[in-house]
Design a protein around this motif. Sequence first.
Motif, PDB file in Angstrom:
ATOM      1  N   THR A   5      46.573 -21.032   7.163  1.00 39.53           N
ATOM      2  CA  THR A   5      46.490 -19.931   8.120  1.00 39.53           C
ATOM      3  C   THR A   5      47.332 -20.197   9.361  1.00 39.53           C
ATOM      4  O   THR A   5      47.287 -21.282   9.934  1.00 39.53           O
ATOM      5  CB  THR A   5      45.020 -19.704   8.535  1.00 39.53           C
ATOM      6  OG1 THR A   5      44.233 -19.527   7.360  1.00 39.53           O
ATOM      7  CG2 THR A   5      44.889 -18.492   9.428  1.00 39.53           C
ATOM      8  N   TRP A   6      48.081 -19.174   9.768  1.00 40.09           N
ATOM      9  CA  TRP A   6      48.862 -19.253  10.996  1.00 40.09           C
ATOM     10  C   TRP A   6      47.995 -18.834  12.179  1.00 40.09           C
ATOM     11  O   TRP A   6      47.100 -18.011  12.052  1.00 40.09           O
ATOM     12  CB  TRP A   6      50.054 -18.308  10.943  1.00 40.09           C
ATOM     13  CG  TRP A   6      51.109 -18.644   9.932  1.00 40.09           C
ATOM     14  CD1 TRP A   6      51.066 -19.597   8.947  1.00 40.09           C
ATOM     15  CD2 TRP A   6      52.364 -17.998   9.802  1.00 40.09           C
ATOM     16  NE1 TRP A   6      52.217 -19.588   8.219  1.00 40.09           N
ATOM     17  CE2 TRP A   6      53.046 -18.589   8.728  1.00 40.09           C
ATOM     18  CE3 TRP A   6      52.992 -16.965  10.475  1.00 40.09           C
ATOM     19  CZ2 TRP A   6      54.312 -18.205   8.313  1.00 40.09           C
ATOM     20  CZ3 TRP A   6      54.259 -16.573  10.069  1.00 40.09           C
ATOM     21  CH2 TRP A   6      54.912 -17.200   9.001  1.00 40.09           C
ATOM     22  N   LYS A   7      48.328 -19.372  13.345  1.00 38.52           N
ATOM     23  CA  LYS A   7      47.664 -18.983  14.586  1.00 38.52           C
ATOM     24  C   LYS A   7      48.573 -17.985  15.306  1.00 38.52           C
ATOM     25  O   LYS A   7      49.762 -18.249  15.497  1.00 38.52           O
ATOM     26  CB  LYS A   7      47.446 -20.215  15.462  1.00 38.52           C
ATOM     27  CG  LYS A   7      46.843 -19.911  16.813  1.00 38.52           C
ATOM     28  CD  LYS A   7      46.749 -21.184  17.647  1.00 38.52           C
ATOM     29  CE  LYS A   7      46.392 -20.831  19.075  1.00 38.52           C
ATOM     30  NZ  LYS A   7      46.595 -21.984  19.949  1.00 38.52           N
ATOM     31  N   THR A   8      48.019 -16.832  15.694  1.00 39.50           N
ATOM     32  CA  THR A   8      48.782 -15.859  16.472  1.00 39.50           C
ATOM     33  C   THR A   8      48.698 -16.239  17.940  1.00 39.50           C
ATOM     34  O   THR A   8      47.607 -16.261  18.518  1.00 39.50           O
ATOM     35  CB  THR A   8      48.244 -14.425  16.255  1.00 39.50           C
ATOM     36  OG1 THR A   8      48.303 -14.128  14.857  1.00 39.50           O
ATOM     37  CG2 THR A   8      49.066 -13.404  17.033  1.00 39.50           C
ATOM     38  N   CYS A   9      49.828 -16.571  18.527  1.00 38.70           N
ATOM     39  CA  CYS A   9      49.885 -16.987  19.935  1.00 38.70           C
ATOM     40  C   CYS A   9      50.007 -15.792  20.869  1.00 38.70           C
ATOM     41  O   CYS A   9      49.447 -15.800  21.967  1.00 38.70           O
ATOM     42  CB  CYS A   9      51.062 -17.928  20.149  1.00 38.70           C
ATOM     43  SG  CYS A   9      50.987 -19.409  19.118  1.00 38.70           S
ATOM     44  N   SER A  10      50.770 -14.773  20.446  1.00 37.58           N
ATOM     45  CA  SER A  10      50.926 -13.565  21.261  1.00 37.58           C
ATOM     46  C   SER A  10      51.401 -12.426  20.371  1.00 37.58           C
ATOM     47  O   SER A  10      51.962 -12.652  19.293  1.00 37.58           O
ATOM     48  CB  SER A  10      51.930 -13.788  22.396  1.00 37.58           C
ATOM     49  OG  SER A  10      53.219 -14.047  21.862  1.00 37.58           O
TER      50      SER A  10
END
Length: 183
Positions: A5-10
Amino acid sequence: MTELTWKTCSSTYIHKGPWATLRTDRCEMPDGRVVEDYYVLEYPNWVNAVAITNEGKVLMVRQYRHAANIVSLEIPGGVIDEGEEPLEAMRRELLEETGYQFDDIELLNTVYANPSTANNKTFCYLAKGGIKVQEQDLDEHEHIVVEEYTIAEVKKLLANNKIAQALHCTGLFYALMKLDELR
C-alpha cells in the motif's frame, strides 16, 4: 506478507465536475520512493444489472456513447446518486431506463473499471421477474432503446464481441455463471 500500500502525502484537485473529477496525488511507496504526480480520476460509483423479465427475456439497452463514438448494446445501469444505496439506485435505474420493476434483485459482484487510474466501483446485480409498469423516464441527455433477448442470444452476442462495455460483459458473465448458463 510484503506491504504494497502507498501512502498519500498530498492531493491537489485539477478539475471538479459533476461526472468526473481529476486530482494529482503525491505518494510514498512502501520502500520510501516518492511518486510526485499520480493522476486519479474520481467518479461516482455505478450499478448495472442483468435484468430478466417475467417472460424470461433479458433486457438490454442500446445507446450512443460519445467518448468512444459508438452505439453500444449494454445492460441497464447508471450512477449511484449521492446518499443513495446501491440496491436503491439499481431499482431506480431499471425503472427509469426500461420501465420495468424488479423485486428479486441480487448482488453478483463488485468490480473496479480501472483501479490504476479511477477510484469508483460498479455493483453488478441479477434482477429477475421484471414486470413492465411504466414508460421510460430518461434523463435530459439520454436516448435509450430497450431490446429483449433470450439467454441464448445474449451468449451469442458475447461470443461474437457485440457487447463493447467491459463492465457490462463482466456482469453478464457473472449472471450466466449464477444461472448455470456457461455452457
